[in-house]
Design a protein around this motif. Sequence first.
Motif, PDB file in Angstrom:
ATOM      1  N   PRO A  15       0.882  -1.120   0.148  1.00 12.84           N
ATOM      2  CA  PRO A  15       0.007  -0.080   0.151  1.00 12.84           C
ATOM      3  C   PRO A  15       1.072   1.172   0.084  1.00 12.84           C
ATOM      4  CG  PRO A  15      -0.702  -1.536   1.739  1.00 12.84           C
ATOM      5  CD  PRO A  15       0.464  -2.274   1.110  1.00 12.84           C
ATOM      6  N   GLU A  16       2.122   1.268   0.289  1.00 14.24           N
ATOM      7  CA  GLU A  16       2.897   2.431   0.649  1.00 14.24           C
ATOM      8  C   GLU A  16       3.173   2.803  -0.757  1.00 14.24           C
ATOM      9  OE1 GLU A  16       3.285   4.352   3.311  1.00 14.24           O
ATOM     10  OE2 GLU A  16       2.211   2.915   4.254  1.00 14.24           O
ATOM     11  N   LYS A  17       3.145   2.174  -1.941  1.00 11.61           N
ATOM     12  CA  LYS A  17       3.370   2.485  -3.072  1.00 11.61           C
ATOM     13  C   LYS A  17       2.109   2.576  -4.172  1.00 11.61           C
ATOM     14  CE  LYS A  17       8.244   1.135  -2.902  1.00 11.61           C
ATOM     15  NZ  LYS A  17       9.378   0.264  -3.605  1.00 11.61           N
ATOM     16  N   GLY A  18       0.824   2.493  -3.622  1.00 10.82           N
ATOM     17  CA  GLY A  18      -0.346   2.478  -4.247  1.00 10.82           C
ATOM     18  C   GLY A  18      -0.846   3.739  -4.864  1.00 10.82           C
ATOM     19  N   GLU A  19      -1.971   3.759  -5.393  1.00  5.22           N
ATOM     20  CA  GLU A  19      -2.849   4.900  -5.823  1.00  5.22           C
ATOM     21  C   GLU A  19      -4.003   4.761  -5.398  1.00  5.22           C
ATOM     22  OE1 GLU A  19      -2.818   6.680 -10.278  1.00  5.22           O
ATOM     23  OE2 GLU A  19      -4.213   5.100 -10.118  1.00  5.22           O
ATOM     24  N   ILE A  20      -4.574   5.807  -4.835  1.00  7.89           N
ATOM     25  CA  ILE A  20      -5.901   6.096  -4.573  1.00  7.89           C
ATOM     26  C   ILE A  20      -6.745   6.661  -5.577  1.00  7.89           C
ATOM     27  CG2 ILE A  20      -7.225   7.092  -2.637  1.00  7.89           C
ATOM     28  CD1 ILE A  20      -4.921   6.669  -0.750  1.00  7.89           C
ATOM     29  N   ARG A  21      -7.754   6.309  -5.794  1.00  9.04           N
ATOM     30  CA  ARG A  21      -8.764   7.014  -6.990  1.00  9.04           C
ATOM     31  C   ARG A  21      -9.721   7.400  -6.057  1.00  9.04           C
ATOM     32  NH1 ARG A  21     -10.173   2.348 -10.883  1.00  9.04           N
ATOM     33  NH2 ARG A  21     -10.562   1.253  -8.903  1.00  9.04           N
ATOM     34  N   LEU A  22      -9.928   8.799  -6.114  1.00  8.22           N
ATOM     35  CA  LEU A  22     -10.836   9.537  -5.276  1.00  8.22           C
ATOM     36  C   LEU A  22     -11.602  10.479  -5.870  1.00  8.22           C
ATOM     37  CD1 LEU A  22     -11.743  10.150  -1.973  1.00  8.22           C
ATOM     38  CD2 LEU A  22     -10.196  12.042  -2.284  1.00  8.22           C
ATOM     39  N   GLY A  23     -13.034  10.354  -5.734  1.00 10.08           N
ATOM     40  CA  GLY A  23     -14.185  11.241  -6.119  1.00 10.08           C
ATOM     41  C   GLY A  23     -14.457  12.173  -5.105  1.00 10.08           C
ATOM     42  N   PHE A  24     -14.750  13.352  -5.433  1.00  6.94           N
ATOM     43  CA  PHE A  24     -15.484  14.325  -4.833  1.00  6.94           C
ATOM     44  C   PHE A  24     -16.265  15.590  -5.448  1.00  6.94           C
ATOM     45  CE2 PHE A  24     -11.177  15.483  -5.533  1.00  6.94           C
ATOM     46  CZ  PHE A  24     -11.279  17.064  -5.882  1.00  6.94           C
ATOM     47  N   PRO A  25     -17.160  16.110  -4.926  1.00  7.49           N
ATOM     48  CA  PRO A  25     -17.891  17.388  -5.438  1.00  7.49           C
ATOM     49  C   PRO A  25     -17.065  18.466  -5.354  1.00  7.49           C
ATOM     50  CG  PRO A  25     -18.659  17.008  -3.347  1.00  7.49           C
ATOM     51  CD  PRO A  25     -17.784  15.775  -3.681  1.00  7.49           C
ATOM     52  N   HIS A  26     -17.428  19.356  -6.212  1.00  7.73           N
ATOM     53  CA  HIS A  26     -16.374  20.767  -6.469  1.00  7.73           C
ATOM     54  C   HIS A  26     -16.410  21.415  -5.219  1.00  7.73           C
ATOM     55  CE1 HIS A  26     -16.033  20.272 -10.965  1.00  7.73           C
ATOM     56  NE2 HIS A  26     -17.649  19.950 -10.954  1.00  7.73           N
ATOM     57  N   SER A  27     -17.474  21.483  -4.598  1.00  9.72           N
ATOM     58  CA  SER A  27     -17.420  22.275  -3.238  1.00  9.72           C
ATOM     59  C   SER A  27     -16.372  21.880  -2.134  1.00  9.72           C
ATOM     60  CB  SER A  27     -18.739  22.578  -2.584  1.00  9.72           C
ATOM     61  OG  SER A  27     -19.070  21.136  -2.012  1.00  9.72           O
ATOM     62  N   LEU A  28     -15.780  20.755  -2.257  1.00 11.28           N
ATOM     63  CA  LEU A  28     -15.007  20.266  -1.278  1.00 11.28           C
ATOM     64  C   LEU A  28     -13.512  20.454  -1.968  1.00 11.28           C
ATOM     65  CD1 LEU A  28     -16.260  16.761  -0.177  1.00 11.28           C
ATOM     66  CD2 LEU A  28     -16.906  18.941   0.573  1.00 11.28           C
ATOM     67  N   ARG A  79      -5.442   9.903  -7.902  1.00 18.18           N
ATOM     68  CA  ARG A  79      -6.135  10.061  -9.109  1.00 18.18           C
ATOM     69  C   ARG A  79      -7.491  10.752  -8.637  1.00 18.18           C
ATOM     70  NH1 ARG A  79      -7.134   5.491 -13.342  1.00 18.18           N
ATOM     71  NH2 ARG A  79      -4.985   5.001 -12.730  1.00 18.18           N
ATOM     72  N   PHE A  80      -7.740  11.873  -9.016  1.00 20.89           N
ATOM     73  CA  PHE A  80      -9.132  12.723  -8.590  1.00 20.89           C
ATOM     74  C   PHE A  80      -9.903  12.535  -9.660  1.00 20.89           C
ATOM     75  CE2 PHE A  80      -5.811  14.938  -6.033  1.00 20.89           C
ATOM     76  CZ  PHE A  80      -6.040  14.237  -4.719  1.00 20.89           C
ATOM     77  N   LYS A  81     -11.408  12.580  -9.319  1.00 19.95           N
ATOM     78  CA  LYS A  81     -12.448  12.783 -10.256  1.00 19.95           C
ATOM     79  C   LYS A  81     -13.499  13.809  -9.625  1.00 19.95           C
ATOM     80  CE  LYS A  81     -14.137  10.271 -13.327  1.00 19.95           C
ATOM     81  NZ  LYS A  81     -15.008   9.444 -14.260  1.00 19.95           N
ATOM     82  N   GLN A  82     -13.811  14.657 -10.055  1.00 18.97           N
ATOM     83  CA  GLN A  82     -14.642  15.575  -9.612  1.00 18.97           C
ATOM     84  C   GLN A  82     -16.143  15.461 -10.379  1.00 18.97           C
ATOM     85  OE1 GLN A  82     -11.921  19.480  -9.774  1.00 18.97           O
ATOM     86  NE2 GLN A  82     -13.491  19.857  -8.239  1.00 18.97           N
ATOM     87  N   GLY A  83     -17.246  15.686  -9.673  1.00 20.89           N
ATOM     88  CA  GLY A  83     -18.525  15.537 -10.307  1.00 20.89           C
ATOM     89  C   GLY A  83     -19.563  15.745  -9.621  1.00 20.89           C
ATOM     90  N   MET A  84     -20.754  15.585 -10.004  1.00 13.94           N
ATOM     91  CA  MET A  84     -22.197  16.023  -9.612  1.00 13.94           C
ATOM     92  C   MET A  84     -22.444  14.593  -8.716  1.00 13.94           C
ATOM     93  SD  MET A  84     -24.243  18.112 -12.176  1.00 13.94           S
ATOM     94  CE  MET A  84     -24.307  16.985 -13.384  1.00 13.94           C
ATOM     95  N   TYR A  85     -23.365  14.660  -7.990  1.00 10.61           N
ATOM     96  CA  TYR A  85     -23.952  13.528  -7.113  1.00 10.61           C
ATOM     97  C   TYR A  85     -24.189  12.135  -7.940  1.00 10.61           C
ATOM     98  CZ  TYR A  85     -26.639  10.946  -3.691  1.00 10.61           C
ATOM     99  OH  TYR A  85     -27.363   9.922  -2.990  1.00 10.61           O
ATOM    100  N   PRO A  86     -25.068  12.317  -9.141  1.00 10.59           N
ATOM    101  CA  PRO A  86     -25.395  11.098  -9.674  1.00 10.59           C
ATOM    102  C   PRO A  86     -23.702  10.586 -10.322  1.00 10.59           C
ATOM    103  CG  PRO A  86     -26.707  12.866 -10.234  1.00 10.59           C
ATOM    104  CD  PRO A  86     -25.668  13.516  -9.668  1.00 10.59           C
TER     105      PRO A  86
END
Length: 299
Positions: free
Chosen positions: A88-101, A123-130
């Motif tokens: 895990p110390e060399k892994g990648e986290i794929r995280l989603g979140f809304p724009h306001s955060l 690796r980030f992905k922003q988006g709306m709730y759906p």
Amino acid sequence: MELRQLHYFVKVAKKEHVTQAAEELHVAQSAVSRQIHQLEQELGAKLFLQKGRNLQLTPVGALFLKRAEVILADLERAVSDVHEFLDPEKGEIRLGFPHSLGFSLIPEIVSTFRKLHPNVTFRFKQGMYPSLIRDVIKGEVDLSFVSPFPEQHGHVTGETVLTEELFAILPPNHHLAGEDAIDLIQLKEDNFVLFSQGYSLRPIVWDACREAGFTPNIGFEGEETDTIRGLVAAGMGVSLLPEMALYPSGPLQPVKVRVKSPQITRTIGLIYRSNEKLPLVAKAFQSFLLDYFSCKGIK
């Protein structure tokens, strides 16, 4: 069909020459030629044509090359995923979140986490709730912040990590701008600047106004927190925003006023796929986040 044959085929296709491909593969030229011949026999089609001293892909060969490259790329990613899972110390986290955060919370938690785990990448992905819910279900992200937290959902699960108060934001010259707190009904005659359909803050504001006894007049709609804040600051209307979306980002800023009645909050949850174990690196981040919000006392 063997993976070795695919590797040899792709290398020959790129080099257009068996000898050069064999040199890069560090194998005998005869071994490469034999594997290509066996592959052609198994497929029942010629993959290369001789063109002078070089080889040229046939139309079938060009088609097969596209598929072979996808297969080898998927295999490479699969091997990488296994290595990341085991370390895990060399892994990648794929995280989603809304724009306001994205203004303060995400940079703060990621920065804090990487001080403890400096080799982990994000690796980030922003988006709306759906779309955030969909990204989790499809496996495009491991974890996602969403608002509101979905209390019941067949494909995702998680925890509420934060309940956040929403404030009224007013133009600096608004007649209520000097108040410490107001009742929402006092904004009944104002135009509201709301998020567009599909953004989770829109129904929160709409429902709060209805609870206060009126239907908001919509003056403008926007898709970014900066846009909402800027339009209000410019005198185009009023709105409601969570405090973490009110960090100054320019010289023109609205006035923040607490709403006494009704109490307006939003929940923010951290979700992930139901009935599926998280990769170890994502599991470590999930545990960090739960501790992070618990220690701050903002859950």
